[in-house]
Design a protein around this motif. Structure first.
Motif, PDB file in Angstrom:
ATOM      1  N   PRO A 188      23.019  -8.308   6.579  1.00  0.00           N
ATOM      2  CA  PRO A 188      23.828  -7.200   7.579  1.00  0.00           C
ATOM      3  C   PRO A 188      23.550  -5.600   7.036  1.00  0.00           C
ATOM      4  O   PRO A 188      23.999  -5.360   5.770  1.00  0.00           O
ATOM      5  N   VAL A 189      23.309  -4.667   7.795  1.00  0.00           N
ATOM      6  CA  VAL A 189      23.094  -3.310   7.597  1.00  0.00           C
ATOM      7  C   VAL A 189      23.859  -2.840   8.791  1.00  0.00           C
ATOM      8  O   VAL A 189      23.583  -2.782   9.878  1.00  0.00           O
ATOM      9  N   ILE A 190      24.456  -1.497   8.240  1.00  0.00           N
ATOM     10  CA  ILE A 190      25.002  -0.633   9.177  1.00  0.00           C
ATOM     11  C   ILE A 190      24.161   0.527   9.291  1.00  0.00           C
ATOM     12  O   ILE A 190      24.001   1.305   8.277  1.00  0.00           O
ATOM     13  N   SER A 191      23.602   0.928  10.309  1.00  0.00           N
ATOM     14  CA  SER A 191      22.752   2.169  10.680  1.00  0.00           C
ATOM     15  C   SER A 191      23.766   3.084  10.887  1.00  0.00           C
ATOM     16  O   SER A 191      24.439   3.093  11.899  1.00  0.00           O
ATOM     17  N   VAL A 192      23.619   4.328  10.191  1.00  0.00           N
ATOM     18  CA  VAL A 192      24.268   5.650  10.682  1.00  0.00           C
ATOM     19  C   VAL A 192      23.794   6.852  10.731  1.00  0.00           C
ATOM     20  O   VAL A 192      22.770   7.251  10.020  1.00  0.00           O
ATOM     21  N   ASN A 193      23.910   7.515  11.855  1.00  0.00           N
ATOM     22  CA  ASN A 193      23.216   8.866  12.256  1.00  0.00           C
ATOM     23  C   ASN A 193      24.095   9.942  11.994  1.00  0.00           C
ATOM     24  O   ASN A 193      25.440   9.947  11.498  1.00  0.00           O
ATOM     25  N   ILE A 252      24.556   0.214   3.948  1.00  0.00           N
ATOM     26  CA  ILE A 252      24.592   1.180   4.941  1.00  0.00           C
ATOM     27  C   ILE A 252      23.275   1.916   4.536  1.00  0.00           C
ATOM     28  O   ILE A 252      22.637   2.210   3.645  1.00  0.00           O
ATOM     29  N   GLU A 253      22.510   2.257   5.878  1.00  0.00           N
ATOM     30  CA  GLU A 253      21.465   2.908   5.978  1.00  0.00           C
ATOM     31  C   GLU A 253      21.383   4.156   6.732  1.00  0.00           C
ATOM     32  O   GLU A 253      21.883   3.922   8.005  1.00  0.00           O
ATOM     33  N   VAL A 254      21.055   5.383   6.361  1.00  0.00           N
ATOM     34  CA  VAL A 254      20.930   6.352   7.301  1.00  0.00           C
ATOM     35  C   VAL A 254      19.804   6.232   7.950  1.00  0.00           C
ATOM     36  O   VAL A 254      18.455   6.303   7.723  1.00  0.00           O
ATOM     37  N   GLY A 255      19.808   6.303   9.550  1.00  0.00           N
ATOM     38  CA  GLY A 255      18.655   6.031  10.528  1.00  0.00           C
ATOM     39  C   GLY A 255      18.905   7.066  11.422  1.00  0.00           C
ATOM     40  O   GLY A 255      19.822   7.277  12.189  1.00  0.00           O
ATOM     41  N   GLY A 266      18.123   5.073   2.870  1.00  0.00           N
ATOM     42  CA  GLY A 266      17.510   5.820   3.647  1.00  0.00           C
ATOM     43  C   GLY A 266      16.602   6.954   3.196  1.00  0.00           C
ATOM     44  O   GLY A 266      16.033   7.772   4.138  1.00  0.00           O
ATOM     45  N   PHE A 267      16.817   7.200   2.241  1.00  0.00           N
ATOM     46  CA  PHE A 267      16.449   8.747   1.475  1.00  0.00           C
ATOM     47  C   PHE A 267      14.960   8.402   1.112  1.00  0.00           C
ATOM     48  O   PHE A 267      14.193   9.456   1.753  1.00  0.00           O
ATOM     49  N   LEU A 268      14.741   7.583   0.536  1.00  0.00           N
ATOM     50  CA  LEU A 268      13.166   7.342   0.419  1.00  0.00           C
ATOM     51  C   LEU A 268      12.519   6.159   1.291  1.00  0.00           C
ATOM     52  O   LEU A 268      12.607   4.988   0.703  1.00  0.00           O
ATOM     53  N   PRO A 269      12.210   6.325   2.540  1.00  0.00           N
ATOM     54  CA  PRO A 269      11.808   5.304   3.241  1.00  0.00           C
ATOM     55  C   PRO A 269      10.479   4.504   2.829  1.00  0.00           C
ATOM     56  O   PRO A 269       9.543   5.208   2.318  1.00  0.00           O
ATOM     57  N   ASP A 270      10.443   3.400   2.528  1.00  0.00           N
ATOM     58  CA  ASP A 270       9.133   2.405   2.137  1.00  0.00           C
ATOM     59  C   ASP A 270       8.642   1.544   3.105  1.00  0.00           C
ATOM     60  O   ASP A 270       8.000   0.659   2.742  1.00  0.00           O
ATOM     61  N   ALA A 271       9.357   1.742   4.261  1.00  0.00           N
ATOM     62  CA  ALA A 271       8.831   0.810   5.613  1.00  0.00           C
ATOM     63  C   ALA A 271       8.780   1.527   6.822  1.00  0.00           C
ATOM     64  O   ALA A 271       9.347   2.486   6.712  1.00  0.00           O
ATOM     65  N   ALA A 272       8.290   0.689   7.807  1.00  0.00           N
ATOM     66  CA  ALA A 272       8.348   1.520   9.077  1.00  0.00           C
ATOM     67  C   ALA A 272       8.712   0.324  10.329  1.00  0.00           C
ATOM     68  O   ALA A 272       8.260  -0.784  10.039  1.00  0.00           O
ATOM     69  N   ILE A 273       9.538   0.702  11.013  1.00  0.00           N
ATOM     70  CA  ILE A 273       9.807  -0.280  12.315  1.00  0.00           C
ATOM     71  C   ILE A 273       8.523  -0.124  13.236  1.00  0.00           C
ATOM     72  O   ILE A 273       8.235   1.127  13.835  1.00  0.00           O
ATOM     73  N   PRO A 274       7.985  -1.339  13.765  1.00  0.00           N
ATOM     74  CA  PRO A 274       6.716  -1.224  14.367  1.00  0.00           C
ATOM     75  C   PRO A 274       7.113  -0.609  15.849  1.00  0.00           C
ATOM     76  O   PRO A 274       8.124  -1.078  16.350  1.00  0.00           O
ATOM     77  N   GLU A 334      14.822  -2.489   1.806  1.00  0.00           N
ATOM     78  CA  GLU A 334      15.542  -3.233   1.146  1.00  0.00           C
ATOM     79  C   GLU A 334      16.719  -3.374   2.272  1.00  0.00           C
ATOM     80  O   GLU A 334      17.805  -4.171   2.179  1.00  0.00           O
ATOM     81  N   GLY A 335      16.679  -2.336   3.169  1.00  0.00           N
ATOM     82  CA  GLY A 335      17.806  -2.223   4.203  1.00  0.00           C
ATOM     83  C   GLY A 335      17.587  -2.726   5.757  1.00  0.00           C
ATOM     84  O   GLY A 335      17.403  -3.987   6.061  1.00  0.00           O
ATOM     85  N   ILE A 336      17.389  -1.750   6.398  1.00  0.00           N
ATOM     86  CA  ILE A 336      17.052  -2.197   7.657  1.00  0.00           C
ATOM     87  C   ILE A 336      15.700  -3.335   8.228  1.00  0.00           C
ATOM     88  O   ILE A 336      15.731  -3.908   8.855  1.00  0.00           O
ATOM     89  N   PHE A 337      14.731  -2.785   7.439  1.00  0.00           N
ATOM     90  CA  PHE A 337      13.450  -3.437   7.598  1.00  0.00           C
ATOM     91  C   PHE A 337      13.774  -4.797   7.370  1.00  0.00           C
ATOM     92  O   PHE A 337      13.181  -6.014   8.140  1.00  0.00           O
ATOM     93  N   SER A 338      14.519  -5.487   6.332  1.00  0.00           N
ATOM     94  CA  SER A 338      14.479  -6.951   6.095  1.00  0.00           C
ATOM     95  C   SER A 338      15.769  -7.348   6.656  1.00  0.00           C
ATOM     96  O   SER A 338      16.235  -8.400   6.300  1.00  0.00           O
TER      97      SER A 338
END
Ligand code: ATP
Ligand code: MG
Length: 250
Positions: free
Chosen positions: A72-77, A99-102, A128-136, A148-152
């Motif tokens: 589970p990941v919590i996306s925070v703006n 927790i990931e900053v999105g 969230g600071f060093l993003p290494d993936a992208a949401i298609p 490691e976070g939202i992507f997986s």
């Protein structure tokens, strides 16, 4: 902060505005975030600025969905970080979530500030600071996320999320849990579980439900099977229109 008398009938609402104005001043919140909050306030007015029974049922289902998650990941703006950073940190501990900053309006500087605010309020290892993936399916900056976070992640909690990002996450096959005061938004209509409540009330309520259901397999099953998103959203809209009807009669 401006001094707001506790006796003011709109005390809570004014405190939230002050927090956002302060967050805007310190670079956590973007001007668009202030406008989004205003839209939320309008819907909060219509539900009576309290956690409704529909929101409580959705929160139980949300807690159950999060407890069943493997990642589970919590996306925070920015707005969420300005309004309730400690509550997010506490929920992450209770739910064993990352927790990931999105961000919709992403700059490295703002990600850094939001991350620091969360960590100052007890959050650990915020991503969230060093993003290494992208949401298609999203354009460049809006798509950035952490592998490691939202992507997986298998379940993502998305408070105050933009409709496009919410849809893109759902298309990746993830379960999403929205917190959004607008029962008609695309985010509410496309999430696995949608909590129609103000975020500063919704996050502590969700933490309580996570703590309460943790280890209770039967309770988890019940919370999920008794929840129907579209029916829940329809009940929220009915309650809003009934409240309008009553206000009209006065
Ligand atoms: P969508 O893009 O999903 O169709 P939208 O355009 O209404 O819907 P955005 O403006 O993209 O949504 O995101 C802001 C959403 O967050 C709004 O629906 C608003 O109601 C909600 N919102 C704003 N502030 C709060 C808050 N404090 N608590 C809960 N929800 C909020
Ligand atoms: Mg939108």
């Amino acid at each position: 902060m401006t001094d707001i008398p506790k006796s003011h009938p709109r005390y809570q609402s004014l405190v939230l505005r002050e927090k956002l104005v302060e967050g805007f001043g310190s670079g956590l919140v973007v001007p668009q975030g202030l406008i989004a909050h205003g839209r939320g306030e309008m819907f909060d007015y219509l539900i009576g600025e309290r956690t409704t029974k529909e929101a409580r049922a959705a929160s139980r289902a949300a807690a159950a969905t999060i407890l069943k998650a493997k990642r589970p990941v919590i996306s925070v703006n920015g707005n969420v970080a300005a309004l309730c950073p400690s509550e997010v940190a506490e929920l992450a501990v209770a739910a064993d979530a990352r927790i990931e900053v999105g961000l919709f309006h992403r700059t490295d500087e703002r990600v850094r500030k939001i991350q620091k605010t969360l960590e100052d309020h007890g959050a650990e290892d915020v991503l969230g600071f060093l993003p290494d993936a992208a949401i298609p399916g999203l354009d460049h900056l809006r798509a950035l996320c952490s592998r490691e976070g939202i992507f997986s992640a298998d379940v993502v909690l998305i408070p105050l999320e933009d409709g496009d990002r919410a849809e893109a996450l759902a298309k990746m096959g993830k379960k999403t849990v929205a917190i959004d005061l607008n029962p008609m938004s695309r985010t509410s209509r496309n999430s696995t579980v949608s909590i129609v409540d103000e975020v500063t009330r919704a996050i502590p309520e969700l933490r309580k439900n996570v703590e309460d259901l943790d280890g209770d397999a039967k309770g988890i099953k019940n919370a999920i099977s008794s929840y129907d998103r579209d029916e829940n959203l329809a009940m929220v809209m009915k309650a809003m229109s009934e409240r309008l009807g009553k206000l009209k009669e006065r």
